[in-house]
Scaffold this active site. Structure first.
Site, PDB file in Angstrom:
ATOM      1  CE  LYS A  21      22.143  -4.856 -18.815  1.00  0.00           C
ATOM      2  NZ  LYS A  21      23.106  -3.688 -17.867  1.00  0.00           N
ATOM      3  CE  LYS A  30      24.462  -6.998 -14.284  1.00  0.00           C
ATOM      4  NZ  LYS A  30      25.158  -5.612 -14.390  1.00  0.00           N
ATOM      5  NE  ARG A  31      14.981  -4.249 -18.547  1.00  0.00           N
ATOM      6  CZ  ARG A  31      14.120  -3.461 -19.663  1.00  0.00           C
ATOM      7  NH1 ARG A  31      13.798  -2.422 -19.042  1.00  0.00           N
ATOM      8  NH2 ARG A  31      13.501  -3.777 -20.556  1.00  0.00           N
ATOM      9  CB  THR A  77      24.030   2.528 -11.294  1.00  0.00           C
ATOM     10  OG1 THR A  77      22.825   1.761 -12.165  1.00  0.00           O
ATOM     11  CG2 THR A  77      24.141   3.770 -12.406  1.00  0.00           C
ATOM     12  CE  LYS A  97      21.152   0.819  -8.576  1.00  0.00           C
ATOM     13  NZ  LYS A  97      20.310   0.183  -9.361  1.00  0.00           N
ATOM     14  CG  HIS A 135      22.933   7.561 -20.854  1.00  0.00           C
ATOM     15  ND1 HIS A 135      23.076   7.585 -19.632  1.00  0.00           N
ATOM     16  CD2 HIS A 135      22.480   8.766 -21.017  1.00  0.00           C
ATOM     17  CE1 HIS A 135      22.792   8.375 -18.876  1.00  0.00           C
ATOM     18  NE2 HIS A 135      22.323   9.236 -19.800  1.00  0.00           N
TER      19      HIS A 135
END
Ligand SMILES: *Cc1c(COP(=O)(O)O)cnc(C)c1O
Length: 570
Positions: free
Chosen positions: A310, A304-305, A412, A416, A116
């Protein structure tokens, strides 16, 4: 109970408390390895319990252990349950007296592994001495797996000590769980086409040389009945009316929505649904968090986290530059926008918390300016969780998917947003690549260095200062961190970007910044043309079917577990 009966109350309570800790807390870090002994204890507890249960049930029904691989599939979802491999060996060899070769054949044909992440700080490694102390028998089994594997690797790559030590499970006083997972699985997959490719070419290249057949891809998916039908009932109703309700079972049917791309009635209905969802979401965050936003502004969302890779920081720097533009000229032509951040940071992740602080202080300073706050609003939603996400996704218009290329395995959240009609501003990372392929370049805003270009830039020697000196807007925004916002300096973040002792700007926010601004300009130009925007939004919904979890799960069942569906009567 014995201790309790003998009057040793404290000891009795202590033992039960210690036992309870095993299943009490789930470590909240994401994409980060916590090397705590309790975590290892938890992993072993869960693996052992699950495997004992699986084997007991199998033997009860089928009497023989020989056919385990034909009837059972054990999937290692990330390395957290990798101890399944030595634990299955222990049960077979120690408890069922199967000889080693046969036990290894059964294990290898039963177990498969999904990777992952490629982030080095997330790859689970345990201190060998700690591991040996806690799990002596499992340790001795891993040593034997490792000894035999290294002998095979020597046969395949005789003399290449570097390669063999990179592949070994035990190395430099560490037990490497990703290596154990690859060695003990018949199939290994990544979670997007790009990520699976990076596994074969980088992280697991040595193994791909040795076992090329072992590697495959299964692109992630989302539960579309949750993220579309349940979360966005208005959109689901419009789909029911236009294409019928078959898409609820068969997400690929969403493609039929594309036939309405030039239907003014449907495009207006889509626009009206987004407006009502934005109003509902504004009410929701006012009720739950006391945050007030204007639903007539653009909802530009990064949820998101909180993680450096990111790049919530790159988003924040762009907001700083918009703020500076409005300070210089309050009449500047800027589409009124609400920037919505939602994120959790792992406890003790200092850099992440500092970025949250920056976003909050920046938002607070903008709020104090009566003119600028009409055009610019920044909110940070606390406690980002699935319930908040269910409320947020239907209201989002712009989806920020701006990780440094090569770092996000799949994502993901991107799916969404897409299925709820938001348009993506994103890098060619994780599943964004496949989203862009499916939706077409004209319905997404792609920017930034690609994964190979990032590699090349590191190779040449990345200097963030080059980009800083090259772009006046960027320079102004980064310099502003020194003075900071709402009475607090963020000099530490400026230093992180420019003057770090290790690598400055390790996730290349500065290298991608100008490209990011270009993509944003294109997105906001599209937004100002309502019929064009609604058409793009419709095309995103119509092409989201591939990203249903139903498709991912059936790929796992067919290609990896060799399980076929049961009929509904069974
Ligand atoms: C979907 C989801 C995520 C994952 O988001 P990414 O953008 O893929 O990182 C994280 N947290 C919550 C609550 C989610 O619903």
């Amino acid at each position: 109970m014995e201790a309790f009966s003998q009057g040793q109350y404290m000891k009795a309570v202590e033992e039960s408390t210690m036992a309870e800790t095993i299943s009490k807390v789930l470590y909240p870090a994401d994409n980060h390895h916590e090397g705590k002994l309790l975590r290892l204890t938890q992993q072993y507890f869960l693996c052992s319990a699950a495997l004992q249960n699986i084997i007991k049930r199998h033997l009860f029904k089928y009497k023989s252990i020989e056919n385990l691989p034909d009837l059972v599939a054990i999937h290692i979802n990330d390395t957290h349950p990798a101890l399944c491999i030595p634990e299955l060996m222990r049960i077979l060899v120690d408890e069922h007296h199967v000889d080693w070769e046969k036990a290894w054949d059964i294990t290898l044909r039963t177990v498969s592994y999904t990777n992952h992440t490629v982030l080095p700080e997330a790859l689970e490694c345990w201190d060998e001495q700690l591991f040996r102390f806690k799990l002596p028998r499992i340790y001795s089994i891993i040593r034997e797996i490792n000894r035999r594997f290294c002998a095979d690797a020597w046969n395949a790559f005789t003399g290449d000590w570097d390669k063999i030590s990179r592949m070994a499970i035990l190395n430099a006083g560490q037990v490497r769980m990703a290596n154990l997972s690859v060695v003990g699985s018949h199939t290994v997959n990544g979670v997007s086409a790009l990520h699976s490719d990076i596994l074969k070419k980088n992280l697991f290249k040595d193994y791909a040389d040795m076992y090329p057949q072992r590697f495959t891809n299964v692109t992630n998916g989302i539960a579309h009945r949750k993220w579309l039908c349940y979360s966005n009932p208005r959109l689901a109703s419009l789909l029911d009316e236009t294409i019928g309700d078959a898409y609820r079972r068969d997400a690929e049917q969403l493609s039929r929505f594309a036939a309405f791309a030039d239907d003014k009635g449907v495009l207006d209905a889509l626009d009206a649904i987004k407006k009502r969802n934005k109003a509902d979401f504004s009410d929701y965050i006012r009720r739950t968090q006391g945050i007030i936003v204007d639903p007539s502004t653009v909802f530009d969302v990064q949820a998101k986290r909180l993680h450096e890779y990111k790049r919530q920081l790159m988003n924040a720097i762009n907001i700083i530059s918009l703020y500076q533009k409005l300070l210089a000229d309050p009449n500047a032509d800027i589409t009124p926008t609400t920037f919505i951040f939602a994120a959790k940071a792992a406890p003790g992740y200092y850099a992440a918390k500092d970025i949250i602080r920056l976003i909050c202080y920046l938002g607070a300073e903008i709020d104090k300016n009566p003119v600028i706050s009409k055009k610019l609003k920044v909110v940070f939603l606390e406690n980002y969780n699935v319930t908040l996400a269910e409320n947020l996704m239907p209201a989002a218009e712009i989806s920020e998917q701006i990780s440094l290329a090569g770092k996000e395995a799949s994502g993901t959240g991107n799916m969404k947003f897409m299925i709820n009609g938001a348009l993506t501003i994103g890098t060619l990372d994780g599943a964004n690549v496949e989203i862009a392929e499916r939706v077409g370049g004209e319905n997404i805003f792609i920017f930034g260095h690609t994964a190979p270009e990032v590699e090349e830039l590191w190779h040449k020697g990345y200097a963030s200062s080059v980009y800083y000196n090259r772009s006046e807007t960027l320079k102004l925004a980064v310099d502003r961190l020194q003075a900071g916002f709402n009475g607090r300096s963020f000099a530490e973040i400026a230093d992180y970007l420019l003057y770090s002792h290790g690598v400055s700007d390790p996730f290349m926010c500065l290298a991608d910044f100008d490209f990011y601004q270009d993509a944003r300009k294109k997105a906001y130009a599209a937004y100002s043309d309502r019929s064009r925007w609604n058409r793009m939004s419709l095309m995103n919904i119509a092409n989201a079917g591939f990203f249903a979890a139903d498709r991912s799960v059936s790929e796992y069942a067919k290609n990896i577990w060799h399980a076929s569906p049961v009929s509904e009567e069974e």
